[in-house]
Design a protein around this motif. Structure first.
Motif, PDB file in Angstrom:
ATOM      1  N   ALA A 377       0.702  -1.241   0.025  1.00 45.04           N
ATOM      2  CA  ALA A 377      -0.049   0.091  -0.104  1.00 45.04           C
ATOM      3  C   ALA A 377       1.039   1.234  -0.061  1.00 45.04           C
ATOM      4  O   ALA A 377       1.804   1.324   0.723  1.00 45.04           O
ATOM      5  N   ARG A 378       0.454   2.399  -0.775  1.00 47.78           N
ATOM      6  CA  ARG A 378       1.268   3.558  -0.800  1.00 47.78           C
ATOM      7  C   ARG A 378       0.512   4.634   0.067  1.00 47.78           C
ATOM      8  O   ARG A 378      -0.772   4.828   0.045  1.00 47.78           O
ATOM      9  N   ILE A 379       1.449   5.396   0.700  1.00 50.36           N
ATOM     10  CA  ILE A 379       0.773   6.383   1.621  1.00 50.36           C
ATOM     11  C   ILE A 379       1.395   7.660   1.197  1.00 50.36           C
ATOM     12  O   ILE A 379       2.547   7.748   0.832  1.00 50.36           O
ATOM     13  N   CYS A 380       0.931   8.871   1.312  1.00 50.12           N
ATOM     14  CA  CYS A 380       1.552  10.348   1.134  1.00 50.12           C
ATOM     15  C   CYS A 380       2.720  10.503   2.341  1.00 50.12           C
ATOM     16  O   CYS A 380       2.672  10.234   3.370  1.00 50.12           O
ATOM     17  N   SER A 381       3.756  10.884   1.607  1.00 55.95           N
ATOM     18  CA  SER A 381       4.949  11.078   2.366  1.00 55.95           C
ATOM     19  C   SER A 381       4.719  12.174   3.544  1.00 55.95           C
ATOM     20  O   SER A 381       5.241  12.361   4.410  1.00 55.95           O
TER      21      SER A 381
END
Length: 403
Positions: A377-381
């Motif tokens: 899963a990708r998340i905002c840095s």
């Protein structure tokens, strides 16, 4: 066999052969049969000129017509020799039903002759063996000569003259063959003597009839010429008429056609009358020969027992039929065995692996496919908000994120 009172024990039975000329039914049947046969021959010739196939097919009809007419005349004379009478219609019907028997007997006689010839060929071929061949040839040459000579005499003096009377007496093909064999075994020389005497009688009657017709013919032609009718000279008249017509046309005269027409009329009448006289002259020897063979058949078969010969021939036919059926069954069994072997071979080549072959073959464990890797899963840095797999900018804070 019951004896015939008109022929039994009579050494001068053939003197009655010429009685056929007084049988008006036989004379009329001969004329009818001859007319039908010649008309059938003329139709065959006409069809052959237009179609060879149709001519060949109609020639079979001509053969049937000839055999039917010959048998009808013979049946009438056979009934006369037996002391009975027969109507025209019955004679023709019985003649039709004897065609297949006549052809069957002819076929059997041909087969017998071919078998004897084949036997002689095989024996003489063995005589070519080195060493004993010459000795075998010295023994077999006179033996084969006697066998072939007796076969020819049996066919020529017994089978050919007496086969038809045997059929006219009401016998079937096999019964006729059995009777001919008995006659050959027991009364061959007697039959040959009768046939030779009958031949001389027919020859003598032919000479007498020829003398009567020739003397009357010559005398009548002389008187015909004396009164001015000269059929032979009319041929020259026809030629003179043609030449006279040609010269008359050139010189302006006529009259040639009268001589031409007269010559053609008398020449046609002369030809018809001569042919009719020749046919009549042939009828008496022809009927005498047929009636003589009927009388000979009744004479030589008087007192003979044909039951044993018929039973033996029937047993031989049944044995030959049984062997033929056995050979057919054996051939069918061999063919079925070949078919079964071919089917078994084909099934063996196409069948699945057997248990024994499965035990010998090494066990191979199929490879387990790798477990699928769950995507990360990708998340905002910046704001830690979740991102889609292809999002570059965060939808919450707008920060740019690396893919």
């Amino acid at each position: 066999m019951s004896s015939n009172p008109k022929t039994s024990g009579s050494p001068f039975v053939l003197l009655r052969a010429a009685e056929a000329a007084t049988n008006w039914r036989a004379l009329a049947m001969t004329g009818m049969a001859a007319m039908a046969f010649f008309l059938s021959m003329a139709m065959t010739a006409w069809l052959t000129r237009h179609s060879f196939l149709l001519g060949g097919l109609f020639s079979i009809v001509t053969l049937i017509v000839g055999i039917t007419g010959y048998s009808a005349v013979g049946i009438l004379l056979m009934r006369q020799s037996q002391g009975r009478e027969l109507s025209f219609t019955d004679a023709i019907i019985q003649g039709i039903f004897t065609v297949h028997r006549m052809l069957g007997v002819a076929l059997v006689l041909l087969v017998i002759f071919l078998l004897v010839a084949l036997l002689a060929f095989a024996v003489l071929f063995l005589c070519k063996l080195p060493g004993l061949g010459s000795l075998l040839y010295a023994v077999m040459l006179p033996l084969l000569t006697v066998i072939i000579g007796v076969t020819f005499a049996s066919i020529f003096y017994v089978a050919m003259p007496l086969a038809a009377p045997a059929i006219w007496a009401g016998n079937s093909v096999m019964e006729t063959i059995a009777r001919l064999f008995v006659i050959v075994r027991q009364r061959l020389l007697m039959t040959i003597t009768y046939i030779v005497v009958l031949s001389f009688l027919v020859l003598f009657l032919s000479g007498v009839v020829s003398f009567i017709l020739f003397s009357g013919y010559v005398t009548t032609m002389g008187i015909s010429q004396a009164v001015g009718i000269n059929p032979m000279g009319n041929v020259m008249g026809m030629m003179s008429g043609i030449m006279g017509n040609h010269m008359g046309n050139q010189m302006g005269y006529g009259g040639g056609f009268e001589a031409l027409e007269s010559g053609m009329a008398y020449t046609g009448a002369f030809g018809f009358a001569t042919g009719l006289l020749f046919s009549v002259g042939m009828v008496i020897p022809f009927l005498t020969m047929i009636n003589g063979t009927c009388l000979i058949y009744l004479q030589v078969t008087d007192g003979l027992n044909f039951t044993e010969a018929e039973e033996q021939l029937q047993a031989q036919m049944q044995e030959a039929k049984r062997r033929a059926n056995e050979a057919k069954d054996r051939a069918g069994a061999k063919l079925q065995e070949a078919k079964d072997a071919a089917a078994a071979s084909a099934a063996k080549n196409n069948q699945p692996t057997t248990k024994a072959e499965a035990d010998i073959a090494p066990t191979v464990t199929p490879a387990t496919p790798p477990a699928p890797v769950a995507p990360v899963a990708r998340i905002c840095s910046a704001c830690k908000a979740p991102l889609a797999a292809d999002d570059i900018f965060c939808g919450e804070c707008g920060t740019k994120n690396a893919l």
